[in-house]
Design an enzyme around this catalytic site. Structure first.
Site, mmCIF file in Angstrom:
data_model
loop_
_atom_site.group_PDB
_atom_site.id
_atom_site.type_symbol
_atom_site.label_atom_id
_atom_site.label_comp_id
_atom_site.label_asym_id
_atom_site.label_seq_id
_atom_site.Cartn_x
_atom_site.Cartn_y
_atom_site.Cartn_z
ATOM 1 N N GLU A 238 16.075 -14.042 17.501
ATOM 2 C CA GLU A 238 16.670 -12.950 17.986
ATOM 3 C C GLU A 238 16.624 -12.498 19.292
ATOM 4 O O GLU A 238 17.069 -11.653 19.653
ATOM 5 C CB GLU A 238 15.925 -11.802 17.163
ATOM 6 C CG GLU A 238 16.368 -12.076 15.480
ATOM 7 C CD GLU A 238 15.890 -10.933 14.603
ATOM 8 O OE1 GLU A 238 15.383 -9.705 15.329
ATOM 9 O OE2 GLU A 238 15.791 -10.898 13.546
ATOM 10 N N ARG B 166 -2.104 0.216 6.742
ATOM 11 C CA ARG B 166 -2.293 -0.896 5.685
ATOM 12 C C ARG B 166 -1.245 -0.976 4.575
ATOM 13 O O ARG B 166 -1.022 -1.987 4.079
ATOM 14 C CB ARG B 166 -3.656 -0.761 5.322
ATOM 15 C CG ARG B 166 -4.904 -1.003 6.383
ATOM 16 C CD ARG B 166 -6.354 -1.117 5.727
ATOM 17 N NE ARG B 166 -7.009 -1.483 6.652
ATOM 18 C CZ ARG B 166 -7.404 -2.878 7.158
ATOM 19 N NH1 ARG B 166 -7.013 -3.696 6.293
ATOM 20 N NH2 ARG B 166 -8.492 -3.052 7.863
ATOM 21 N N CYS C 186 11.454 -7.575 7.910
ATOM 22 C CA CYS C 186 9.817 -7.310 7.895
ATOM 23 C C CYS C 186 9.435 -8.303 9.120
ATOM 24 O O CYS C 186 8.203 -7.981 9.458
ATOM 25 C CB CYS C 186 9.088 -7.496 6.632
ATOM 26 S SG CYS C 186 9.560 -9.253 5.664
ATOM 27 N N HIS C 187 10.086 -9.107 9.525
ATOM 28 C CA HIS C 187 9.430 -10.029 10.672
ATOM 29 C C HIS C 187 9.420 -9.265 11.850
ATOM 30 O O HIS C 187 8.642 -9.776 12.783
ATOM 31 C CB HIS C 187 10.210 -11.442 10.723
ATOM 32 C CG HIS C 187 11.629 -11.105 11.147
ATOM 33 N ND1 HIS C 187 12.467 -10.832 10.072
ATOM 34 C CD2 HIS C 187 12.424 -11.061 12.280
ATOM 35 C CE1 HIS C 187 14.019 -10.628 10.658
ATOM 36 N NE2 HIS C 187 13.699 -10.823 12.185
ATOM 37 N N TYR D 142 2.918 -2.026 12.866
ATOM 38 C CA TYR D 142 2.758 -1.282 11.388
ATOM 39 C C TYR D 142 2.376 0.283 11.623
ATOM 40 O O TYR D 142 2.545 1.162 10.814
ATOM 41 C CB TYR D 142 1.426 -1.950 10.832
ATOM 42 C CG TYR D 142 1.793 -3.585 10.493
ATOM 43 C CD1 TYR D 142 2.372 -4.004 9.543
ATOM 44 C CD2 TYR D 142 1.412 -4.737 11.528
ATOM 45 C CE1 TYR D 142 2.412 -5.460 9.319
ATOM 46 C CE2 TYR D 142 1.616 -6.040 11.114
ATOM 47 C CZ TYR D 142 2.204 -6.203 10.164
ATOM 48 O OH TYR D 142 2.297 -7.735 9.752
ATOM 49 N N ASN E 51 8.409 -7.260 0.320
ATOM 50 C CA ASN E 51 9.758 -7.223 0.501
ATOM 51 C C ASN E 51 10.484 -8.233 -0.262
ATOM 52 O O ASN E 51 10.219 -9.454 0.175
ATOM 53 C CB ASN E 51 9.973 -7.284 2.055
ATOM 54 C CG ASN E 51 11.280 -7.207 2.469
ATOM 55 O OD1 ASN E 51 12.409 -6.785 1.811
ATOM 56 N ND2 ASN E 51 11.399 -7.687 3.724
#
Length: 237
Positions: free
Chosen positions: A205, A161, A178-179, A147, A170
Site C-alpha cells: 500500500e 485490547r 485490520c492490517h 489500537y 475480522n
C-alpha cells in the site's frame, strides 16, 4: 486453482436488521439459511478463499501457503483471479474484482463499489461491529492507526485490547483493513495471517510512516518495525 463450489451456511439469528452504512451495505437478516458460493483465487500471499451468498460477502480467508517478501510491493499477474465469472453471485464477483484491483491497481479502488456484506458480526450491535466499521470508514489506503487510537475513535479509549480482539475476529481481512492497525510504538503488532503478511500488505500500500497518527493514520517514513521475539511491548497499544 480450486473451482467454485456451493454449499449451505447457517447464519446466526439476531432478530433485527442492520442499518445500512456508507460504503458497503449490510443486507438482510441472518435468521435463515444462506446458499453459499465459494471462490478460491491465487494471490501474492497464497490462496484466498471468498464465500458469499446472493445478499453479500460472508468471509475472506487467507490460507497463506506462500511466504510473502515484505520488500516486494508489486503484485505479480494473477491470470486466474477473474475466472468463471458466470458461476459467481454478484457480491462474489464484486469482491473478486475488488481484490484484483487491490493487488494490481490500488488507485482504481476509489472507483469500485465495495461488495455488500452479509456476515453475522455485522447483524448485531456490538463493539466489534462498531470498531470494524470505524476502521473501514476512517483509515484509508496508505494510512495506519494504533489500537489505542482506534479504540478512541470507536468511543472507548481504554479498550485497546478489545480492539485487538476485534481485529482477530475480522471475517473480511484486506477488505476491512485490520492490517492497518499497528502499535503506538510503530511495531507491526499481531496479525491473524502472520506478521510477514501484514508487512507485505503495508509495503504494498506504500505506507511510509514509522508511527501511526489519527485519523486516518500516518504517511512518510518506513514500514513499522518488527516486534522482537520475547519482547515486552504491549501489542495492543
Amino acid at each position: 486453482m480450486a473451482g467454485l463450489r456451493r454449499g449451505q451456511f447457517i447464519g446466526g439469528a439476531c432478530g433485527q436488521s442492520c442499518d445500512q452504512q456508507p460504503g458497503p451495505q449490510v443486507r438482510g437478516r441472518m435468521d435463515k439459511t444462506c446458499e453459499m458460493s465459494y471462490k478460491v483465487v491465487d494471490s501474492p500471499l497464497g490462496e484466498i478463499e471468498i464465500s458469499a451468498c446472493e445478499q453479500g460477502v460472508h468471509e475472506i480467508r487467507l490460507h497463506g501457503r506462500k511466504t510473502p517478501d515484505a520488500r516486494a510491493v508489486e503484485a505479480p499477474p494473477l491470470p486466474e483471479l477473474l475466472g468463471c465469472p458466470g458461476e459467481m453471485t454478484a457480491p462474489l464477483k464484486q469482491c473478486v474484482a475488488w481484490l484484483d484491483a487491490y493487488f494490481h491497481e490500488p488507485a482504481a479502488l476509489k472507483d469500485l463499489p465495495l461488495p455488500a456484506i452479509h456476515h453475522p458480526v455485522f447483524q448485531r450491535d456490538s463493539f466489534t461491529r462498531q470498531v470494524l466499521w470505524k476502521l473501514l470508514k476512517v483509515v484509508r489506503l496508505g494510512e495506519t492507526v494504533s489500537y489505542r487510537q482506534l479504540a478512541a475513535l470507536a468511543g472507548r479509549p481504554r479498550a485497546a485490547r478489545a480492539v485487538g480482539g476485534a481485529m482477530r475476529t475480522n471475517p473480511l481481512p484486506i477488505l476491512i483493513p485490520c492490517h492497518r492497525v499497528v502499535c503506538s510504538s510503530g511495531a507491526v503488532g499481531n496479525y491473524s495471517a502472520g506478521r510477514a503478511t501484514k508487512e507485505w500488505l503495508l509495503a504494498h500500500e506504500g505506507r511510509l510512516a514509522e508511527k501511526p497518527s489519527c485519523p486516518g493514520g500516518s504517511r512518510g517514513g518506513g514500514i513499522p518495525r518488527p516486534q522482537p521475539a520475547g519482547g515486552t511491548e504491549d501489542l495492543w497499544e
